[in-house]
Design a protein around this motif. Structure first.
Motif, PDB file in Angstrom:
ATOM      1  N   GLU A 141      63.610  -1.510  48.901  1.00  0.00           N
ATOM      2  CA  GLU A 141      64.606  -3.323  48.659  1.00  0.00           C
ATOM      3  C   GLU A 141      64.497  -3.133  46.774  1.00  0.00           C
ATOM      4  O   GLU A 141      66.174  -3.312  46.865  1.00  0.00           O
ATOM      5  CB  GLU A 141      64.045  -4.323  49.123  1.00  0.00           C
TER       6      GLU A 141
ATOM      7  N   TYR B   5      68.023  -0.679  45.075  1.00  0.00           N
ATOM      8  CA  TYR B   5      69.102  -1.386  45.684  1.00  0.00           C
ATOM      9  C   TYR B   5      69.178  -2.526  44.844  1.00  0.00           C
ATOM     10  O   TYR B   5      70.184  -2.942  44.748  1.00  0.00           O
ATOM     11  CB  TYR B   5      69.881  -0.841  46.839  1.00  0.00           C
ATOM     12  N   LEU B   6      68.490  -3.536  44.794  1.00  0.00           N
ATOM     13  CA  LEU B   6      68.535  -4.350  44.335  1.00  0.00           C
ATOM     14  C   LEU B   6      68.300  -4.947  42.791  1.00  0.00           C
ATOM     15  O   LEU B   6      69.641  -5.774  41.932  1.00  0.00           O
ATOM     16  CB  LEU B   6      67.548  -5.506  43.924  1.00  0.00           C
TER      17      LEU B   6
ATOM     18  N   GLY C  97      72.353  -2.643  41.856  1.00  0.00           N
ATOM     19  CA  GLY C  97      73.251  -4.349  41.958  1.00  0.00           C
ATOM     20  C   GLY C  97      73.213  -4.973  40.607  1.00  0.00           C
ATOM     21  O   GLY C  97      73.898  -5.550  39.701  1.00  0.00           O
TER      22      GLY C  97
ATOM     23  N   ARG D 132      69.016 -15.365  41.414  1.00  0.00           N
ATOM     24  CA  ARG D 132      70.164 -16.153  42.196  1.00  0.00           C
ATOM     25  C   ARG D 132      71.086 -17.056  41.837  1.00  0.00           C
ATOM     26  O   ARG D 132      72.573 -16.496  41.872  1.00  0.00           O
ATOM     27  CB  ARG D 132      69.280 -16.829  43.215  1.00  0.00           C
TER      28      ARG D 132
ATOM     29  N   ALA E  64      79.629  -8.626  47.622  1.00  0.00           N
ATOM     30  CA  ALA E  64      79.353  -7.846  48.971  1.00  0.00           C
ATOM     31  C   ALA E  64      77.576  -8.072  47.748  1.00  0.00           C
ATOM     32  O   ALA E  64      76.533  -8.363  48.593  1.00  0.00           O
ATOM     33  CB  ALA E  64      79.307  -6.895  49.232  1.00  0.00           C
ATOM     34  N   VAL E  65      77.522  -7.753  46.694  1.00  0.00           N
ATOM     35  CA  VAL E  65      76.735  -7.424  45.741  1.00  0.00           C
ATOM     36  C   VAL E  65      75.503  -8.112  45.937  1.00  0.00           C
ATOM     37  O   VAL E  65      74.890  -8.464  45.861  1.00  0.00           O
ATOM     38  CB  VAL E  65      76.830  -6.638  44.759  1.00  0.00           C
TER      39      VAL E  65
ATOM     40  N   LEU F 103      73.963 -10.059  48.410  1.00  0.00           N
ATOM     41  CA  LEU F 103      73.159  -9.902  48.419  1.00  0.00           C
ATOM     42  C   LEU F 103      72.006 -10.134  47.601  1.00  0.00           C
ATOM     43  O   LEU F 103      70.741 -10.203  47.545  1.00  0.00           O
ATOM     44  CB  LEU F 103      73.695  -8.004  48.240  1.00  0.00           C
TER      45      LEU F 103
ATOM     46  N   ARG G 242      68.864 -12.387  48.727  1.00  0.00           N
ATOM     47  CA  ARG G 242      67.110 -11.309  48.355  1.00  0.00           C
ATOM     48  C   ARG G 242      66.461 -11.952  46.886  1.00  0.00           C
ATOM     49  O   ARG G 242      65.267 -11.702  46.693  1.00  0.00           O
ATOM     50  CB  ARG G 242      67.622 -10.154  48.661  1.00  0.00           C
TER      51      ARG G 242
END
Length: 171
Positions: free
Chosen positions: A25, A28-29, A32, A116, A146-147, A150, A154
């Protein structure tokens, strides 16, 4: 299709899905965060003037931004008066707010600091861009959303300063 062939397809599908489920994870975070930071950083760089190539990221750009060795370009004011005309902000204020956001939030995303909050702020900018500036670019903006959603959901992941600081605070 015969039962044996169907079973082979299921096996291939399950193995392939299993490989992709093992992607960390944090990877991809991070991607992103870097991707969204790059989009908005480059946008911010087009709105200012200074002695450097704005098309490609460099530490000279970062140094100029941090040292405030730049100015808002005249073209930026023209864009915000004509093309980006927002119904609720003056063009001058909108230009300055956009530049402030586009030159600070990407840095926070790259570092994974207040991820965030940064992603949510950029998501808000994306919504404004979609609704008032470029409504026909919804395919791009939906991908950005979308990104960003996420990242809001997350956080920055294990490879972020958020995680490092959070871990230190829990001790």
């Amino acid at each position: 299709m015969k039962t044996g062939q169907l079973q082979q397809l299921r096996t291939i599908h399950d193995r392939t899905a299993g490989m992709f489920q093992n992607i960390p994870e944090s990877l991809y975070l991070l991607l992103g965060r870097l991707g969204m930071a790059g989009i908005f950083w480059r946008s911010g760089m087009t709105k200012i003037t200074f002695e450097s190539d704005v098309a490609h990221f460099s530490f000279a750009q970062l140094g100029a931004v941090i040292s405030l060795d730049w100015s808002v370009s005249d073209f930026t004011y023209i864009l915000f008066e004509n093309d980006y005309a927002l119904p609720f902000l003056s063009p001058e204020l909108a230009a300055h707010l956009a530049i402030l956001a586009e030159l600070t939030l990407p840095i926070l995303l790259v570092l994974g600091v207040l991820t965030r909050f940064s992603a949510l702020a950029i998501l808000g900018m994306t919504l404004v861009i979609q609704l008032f500036v470029y409504p026909h670019l919804w395919p791009d903006h939906s991908l950005w959303a979308a990104v960003l959603l996420l990242l809001v959901a997350r956080g920055g992941g294990a490879w972020s300063l958020d995680r490092l600081v959070g871990g230190m605070l829990r001790r």
